[in-house]
Design a protein around this motif. Structure first.
Motif, mmCIF file in Angstrom:
data_model
loop_
_atom_site.group_PDB
_atom_site.id
_atom_site.type_symbol
_atom_site.label_atom_id
_atom_site.label_comp_id
_atom_site.label_asym_id
_atom_site.label_seq_id
_atom_site.Cartn_x
_atom_site.Cartn_y
_atom_site.Cartn_z
ATOM 1 N N ALA A 148 0.877 -1.165 0.000
ATOM 2 C CA ALA A 148 0.000 0.000 0.000
ATOM 3 C C ALA A 148 0.917 1.217 0.000
ATOM 4 N N GLU A 149 0.713 2.071 -0.935
ATOM 5 C CA GLU A 149 1.560 3.258 -1.047
ATOM 6 C C GLU A 149 1.174 4.291 0.003
ATOM 7 N N VAL A 150 2.173 4.796 0.678
ATOM 8 C CA VAL A 150 1.989 5.921 1.597
ATOM 9 C C VAL A 150 3.142 6.882 1.367
ATOM 10 N N GLU A 151 2.908 8.116 1.720
ATOM 11 C CA GLU A 151 3.982 9.109 1.701
ATOM 12 C C GLU A 151 4.339 9.396 3.147
ATOM 13 N N PRO A 152 5.380 8.711 3.646
ATOM 14 C CA PRO A 152 5.728 8.906 5.055
ATOM 15 C C PRO A 152 6.486 10.205 5.279
ATOM 16 N N ASP A 153 6.397 10.702 6.486
ATOM 17 C CA ASP A 153 7.209 11.837 6.902
ATOM 18 C C ASP A 153 8.616 11.355 7.240
ATOM 19 N N VAL A 154 8.711 10.113 7.692
ATOM 20 C CA VAL A 154 9.984 9.481 8.030
ATOM 21 C C VAL A 154 9.912 8.020 7.614
ATOM 22 N N ARG A 155 10.996 7.517 7.030
ATOM 23 C CA ARG A 155 11.089 6.089 6.696
ATOM 24 C C ARG A 155 12.270 5.518 7.475
ATOM 25 N N ILE A 156 12.009 4.441 8.226
ATOM 26 C CA ILE A 156 13.041 3.786 9.018
ATOM 27 C C ILE A 156 13.256 2.391 8.442
ATOM 28 N N PHE A 157 14.481 2.119 8.002
ATOM 29 C CA PHE A 157 14.838 0.786 7.541
ATOM 30 C C PHE A 157 15.332 0.018 8.762
ATOM 31 N N ASN A 158 14.510 -0.903 9.232
ATOM 32 C CA ASN A 158 14.767 -1.631 10.464
ATOM 33 C C ASN A 158 15.526 -2.921 10.146
ATOM 34 N N THR A 159 16.822 -2.759 9.861
ATOM 35 C CA THR A 159 17.639 -3.907 9.473
ATOM 36 C C THR A 159 18.749 -4.199 10.478
ATOM 37 N N GLY A 160 19.046 -3.278 11.354
ATOM 38 C CA GLY A 160 20.101 -3.472 12.346
ATOM 39 C C GLY A 160 19.506 -3.829 13.689
ATOM 40 N N ALA A 161 20.211 -3.437 14.726
ATOM 41 C CA ALA A 161 19.709 -3.654 16.085
ATOM 42 C C ALA A 161 18.432 -2.839 16.269
ATOM 43 N N PRO A 162 17.426 -3.404 16.938
ATOM 44 C CA PRO A 162 16.179 -2.661 17.144
ATOM 45 C C PRO A 162 16.393 -1.301 17.802
ATOM 46 N N GLU A 163 17.386 -1.180 18.654
ATOM 47 C CA GLU A 163 17.657 0.081 19.337
ATOM 48 C C GLU A 163 18.009 1.197 18.352
ATOM 49 N N GLU A 164 18.615 0.843 17.218
ATOM 50 C CA GLU A 164 18.949 1.846 16.200
ATOM 51 C C GLU A 164 17.678 2.417 15.578
ATOM 52 N N GLY A 165 16.769 1.540 15.180
ATOM 53 C CA GLY A 165 15.499 2.002 14.616
ATOM 54 C C GLY A 165 14.686 2.778 15.633
ATOM 55 N N ALA A 166 14.699 2.303 16.880
ATOM 56 C CA ALA A 166 13.946 2.991 17.937
ATOM 57 C C ALA A 166 14.507 4.389 18.182
ATOM 58 N N ALA A 167 15.822 4.543 18.088
ATOM 59 C CA ALA A 167 16.420 5.872 18.281
ATOM 60 C C ALA A 167 15.936 6.840 17.208
ATOM 61 N N ARG A 168 15.800 6.371 15.976
ATOM 62 C CA ARG A 168 15.276 7.235 14.911
ATOM 63 C C ARG A 168 13.816 7.583 15.167
ATOM 64 N N LEU A 169 13.041 6.609 15.637
ATOM 65 C CA LEU A 169 11.633 6.859 15.942
ATOM 66 C C LEU A 169 11.519 7.875 17.074
ATOM 67 N N VAL A 170 12.296 7.702 18.133
ATOM 68 C CA VAL A 170 12.255 8.634 19.268
ATOM 69 C C VAL A 170 12.653 10.042 18.808
ATOM 70 N N ALA A 171 13.665 10.161 17.971
ATOM 71 C CA ALA A 171 14.083 11.478 17.474
ATOM 72 C C ALA A 171 12.946 12.147 16.710
ATOM 73 N N HIS A 172 12.232 11.368 15.892
ATOM 74 C CA HIS A 172 11.092 11.935 15.163
ATOM 75 C C HIS A 172 10.001 12.373 16.140
ATOM 76 N N LEU A 173 9.694 11.544 17.122
ATOM 77 C CA LEU A 173 8.639 11.881 18.082
ATOM 78 C C LEU A 173 8.990 13.144 18.856
ATOM 79 N N ARG A 174 10.229 13.281 19.242
ATOM 80 C CA ARG A 174 10.643 14.484 19.965
ATOM 81 C C ARG A 174 10.527 15.725 19.083
ATOM 82 N N GLY A 175 10.662 15.543 17.775
ATOM 83 C CA GLY A 175 10.521 16.647 16.842
ATOM 84 C C GLY A 175 9.075 17.032 16.578
ATOM 85 N N CYS A 176 8.158 16.169 16.998
ATOM 86 C CA CYS A 176 6.732 16.477 16.800
ATOM 87 C C CYS A 176 6.323 17.520 17.822
#
Length: 176
Positions: A148-176
Protein backbone atom coordinates in the motif's frame (compact mmCIF):
# COMPACT_ATOMS: atom_id res chain seq x y z
CA UNK A 1 1.79 22.99 21.36
CA UNK A 2 -0.54 21.17 19.00
CA UNK A 3 -0.71 17.42 19.36
CA UNK A 4 -0.79 14.86 16.64
CA UNK A 5 -1.38 11.26 15.77
CA UNK A 6 1.84 9.54 14.78
CA UNK A 7 0.83 6.65 12.57
CA UNK A 8 3.43 3.90 12.45
CA UNK A 9 2.96 1.84 9.30
CA UNK A 10 4.80 -0.77 7.30
CA UNK A 11 4.71 -4.37 6.16
CA UNK A 12 4.19 -7.28 8.52
CA UNK A 13 7.47 -8.34 10.05
CA UNK A 14 9.09 -4.90 9.79
CA UNK A 15 9.32 -4.57 13.58
CA UNK A 16 6.74 -1.85 14.16
CA UNK A 17 5.61 -3.12 17.56
CA UNK A 18 9.20 -3.66 18.72
CA UNK A 19 10.25 -0.10 17.82
CA UNK A 20 7.08 1.33 19.36
CA UNK A 21 7.75 -0.61 22.59
CA UNK A 22 11.32 0.68 22.76
CA UNK A 23 10.18 4.26 22.06
CA UNK A 24 7.51 3.98 24.78
CA UNK A 25 10.22 2.86 27.24
CA UNK A 26 12.54 5.72 26.20
CA UNK A 27 9.79 8.35 26.61
CA UNK A 28 8.12 6.85 29.70
CA UNK A 29 8.84 9.87 31.90
CA UNK A 30 7.30 12.43 29.54
CA UNK A 31 3.48 12.69 29.75
CA UNK A 32 3.29 14.41 26.37
CA UNK A 33 3.76 11.03 24.64
CA UNK A 34 0.93 8.51 24.67
CA UNK A 35 1.04 4.95 23.32
CA UNK A 36 -2.55 3.64 23.38
CA UNK A 37 -3.22 -0.05 22.99
CA UNK A 38 -5.09 -1.01 19.85
CA UNK A 39 -8.33 -2.93 20.03
CA UNK A 40 -8.09 -6.13 17.97
CA UNK A 41 -10.53 -8.97 17.45
CA UNK A 42 -7.97 -11.51 18.73
CA UNK A 43 -6.14 -12.02 22.02
CA UNK A 44 -2.83 -10.25 22.67
CA UNK A 45 0.37 -12.17 21.91
CA UNK A 46 4.08 -11.93 22.60
CA UNK A 47 4.42 -10.04 19.29
CA UNK A 48 1.52 -7.62 19.69
CA UNK A 49 0.31 -5.80 22.80
CA UNK A 50 -3.38 -5.11 22.23
CA UNK A 51 -6.70 -5.16 24.03
CA UNK A 52 -9.07 -7.79 22.74
CA UNK A 53 -12.51 -6.82 21.46
CA UNK A 54 -15.10 -9.25 20.15
CA UNK A 55 -16.58 -8.97 16.66
CA UNK A 56 -19.96 -7.70 17.88
CA UNK A 57 -18.40 -4.91 19.98
CA UNK A 58 -16.09 -3.99 17.11
CA UNK A 59 -19.00 -3.73 14.64
CA UNK A 60 -21.09 -1.76 17.13
CA UNK A 61 -18.19 0.64 17.88
CA UNK A 62 -17.60 1.24 14.16
CA UNK A 63 -21.28 1.89 13.50
CA UNK A 64 -21.53 4.29 16.46
CA UNK A 65 -18.31 6.16 15.60
CA UNK A 66 -16.69 5.24 18.92
CA UNK A 67 -13.17 4.80 17.53
CA UNK A 68 -10.57 7.34 16.44
CA UNK A 69 -9.75 5.02 13.52
CA UNK A 70 -10.87 1.52 12.61
CA UNK A 71 -10.07 -0.93 9.83
CA UNK A 72 -10.14 -4.58 8.88
CA UNK A 73 -7.06 -6.54 7.81
CA UNK A 74 -6.16 -10.21 7.62
CA UNK A 75 -9.68 -11.20 8.70
CA UNK A 76 -9.44 -9.18 11.92
CA UNK A 77 -10.93 -5.91 13.15
CA UNK A 78 -8.58 -3.20 14.46
CA UNK A 79 -9.42 0.10 16.14
CA UNK A 80 -7.84 2.96 18.03
CA UNK A 81 -9.83 3.94 21.10
CA UNK A 82 -11.74 7.20 20.94
CA UNK A 83 -9.47 8.61 23.67
CA UNK A 84 -6.52 8.53 21.24
CA UNK A 85 -8.06 11.26 19.09
CA UNK A 86 -9.03 13.33 22.12
CA UNK A 87 -5.51 13.13 23.53
CA UNK A 88 -4.01 14.25 20.21
CA UNK A 89 -6.48 17.14 20.06
CA UNK A 90 -5.45 18.09 23.61
CA UNK A 91 -1.78 18.43 22.65
CA UNK A 92 -0.36 14.95 23.15
CA UNK A 93 1.77 13.04 20.65
CA UNK A 94 -0.20 9.81 20.25
CA UNK A 95 1.78 6.95 18.69
CA UNK A 96 -0.16 4.11 17.04
CA UNK A 97 0.52 1.12 14.80
CA UNK A 98 -2.05 1.26 11.98
CA UNK A 99 -2.70 -0.10 8.51
CA UNK A 100 -1.20 1.82 5.61
CA UNK A 101 -4.64 1.73 3.97
CA UNK A 102 -6.15 4.19 6.48
CA UNK A 103 -3.46 6.88 6.31
CA UNK A 104 -5.38 9.06 3.82
CA UNK A 105 -8.55 8.80 5.92
CA UNK A 106 -6.64 9.73 9.06
CA UNK A 107 -5.00 12.71 7.38
CA UNK A 108 -8.40 13.99 6.25
CA UNK A 109 -10.37 13.27 9.40
CA UNK A 110 -8.95 14.72 12.56
CA UNK A 111 -5.94 16.08 14.38
CA UNK A 112 -2.63 16.59 12.57
CA UNK A 113 -0.99 13.35 11.45
CA UNK A 114 2.63 12.32 11.03
CA UNK A 115 3.40 9.03 9.29
CA UNK A 116 6.42 6.88 10.13
CA UNK A 117 7.02 3.97 7.79
CA UNK A 118 9.07 1.11 9.18
CA UNK A 119 10.32 -1.40 6.63
CA UNK A 120 12.99 -3.97 5.85
CA UNK A 121 14.09 -5.96 2.80
CA UNK A 122 11.76 -8.83 1.73
CA UNK A 123 14.14 -11.56 2.88
CA UNK A 124 14.26 -10.12 6.41
CA UNK A 125 10.48 -9.71 6.49
CA UNK A 126 10.04 -13.35 5.38
CA UNK A 127 12.39 -14.59 8.13
CA UNK A 128 10.58 -12.58 10.79
CA UNK A 129 7.12 -13.71 9.67
CA UNK A 130 8.18 -17.35 9.53
CA UNK A 131 9.63 -17.11 13.05
CA UNK A 132 6.41 -15.50 14.34
CA UNK A 133 4.26 -18.37 13.05
CA UNK A 134 0.84 -16.70 13.40
CA UNK A 135 -1.98 -18.35 11.44
CA UNK A 136 -3.11 -15.07 9.84
CA UNK A 137 0.36 -14.64 8.33
CA UNK A 138 -0.66 -17.55 6.07
CA UNK A 139 1.04 -17.63 2.70
CA UNK A 140 4.23 -15.65 3.32
CA UNK A 141 4.79 -14.85 -0.36
CA UNK A 142 1.25 -13.45 -0.72
CA UNK A 143 1.59 -11.54 2.55
CA UNK A 144 4.84 -9.93 1.42
CA UNK A 145 3.46 -9.11 -2.04
CA UNK A 146 0.76 -6.87 -0.53
CA UNK A 147 1.71 -3.26 -0.73
CA UNK A 148 0.00 0.00 0.00
CA UNK A 149 1.56 3.26 -1.05
CA UNK A 150 1.99 5.92 1.60
CA UNK A 151 3.98 9.11 1.70
CA UNK A 152 5.73 8.91 5.06
CA UNK A 153 7.21 11.84 6.90
CA UNK A 154 9.98 9.48 8.03
CA UNK A 155 11.09 6.09 6.70
CA UNK A 156 13.04 3.79 9.02
CA UNK A 157 14.84 0.79 7.54
CA UNK A 158 14.77 -1.63 10.46
CA UNK A 159 17.64 -3.91 9.47
CA UNK A 160 20.10 -3.47 12.35
CA UNK A 161 19.71 -3.65 16.09
CA UNK A 162 16.18 -2.66 17.14
CA UNK A 163 17.66 0.08 19.34
CA UNK A 164 18.95 1.85 16.20
CA UNK A 165 15.50 2.00 14.62
CA UNK A 166 13.95 2.99 17.94
CA UNK A 167 16.42 5.87 18.28
CA UNK A 168 15.28 7.23 14.91
CA UNK A 169 11.63 6.86 15.94
CA UNK A 170 12.25 8.63 19.27
CA UNK A 171 14.08 11.48 17.47
CA UNK A 172 11.09 11.94 15.16
CA UNK A 173 8.64 11.88 18.08
CA UNK A 174 10.64 14.48 19.97
CA UNK A 175 10.52 16.65 16.84
CA UNK A 176 6.73 16.48 16.80
Amino acid sequence: MPGRLVLVVGPSGAGKDTLIRLAREALAGDPRYVFPRRLVTRPPSADEDNDQIDEAAFAEGCAAGRFTLSWRAHGLGYALPEAAGRLAADGHVVVCNVSRRIVAEARAAGPPVSVVEITAPPEILAQRLAARGRPEDGDLAARLAREAEVEPDVRIFNTGAPEEGAARLVAHLRGC
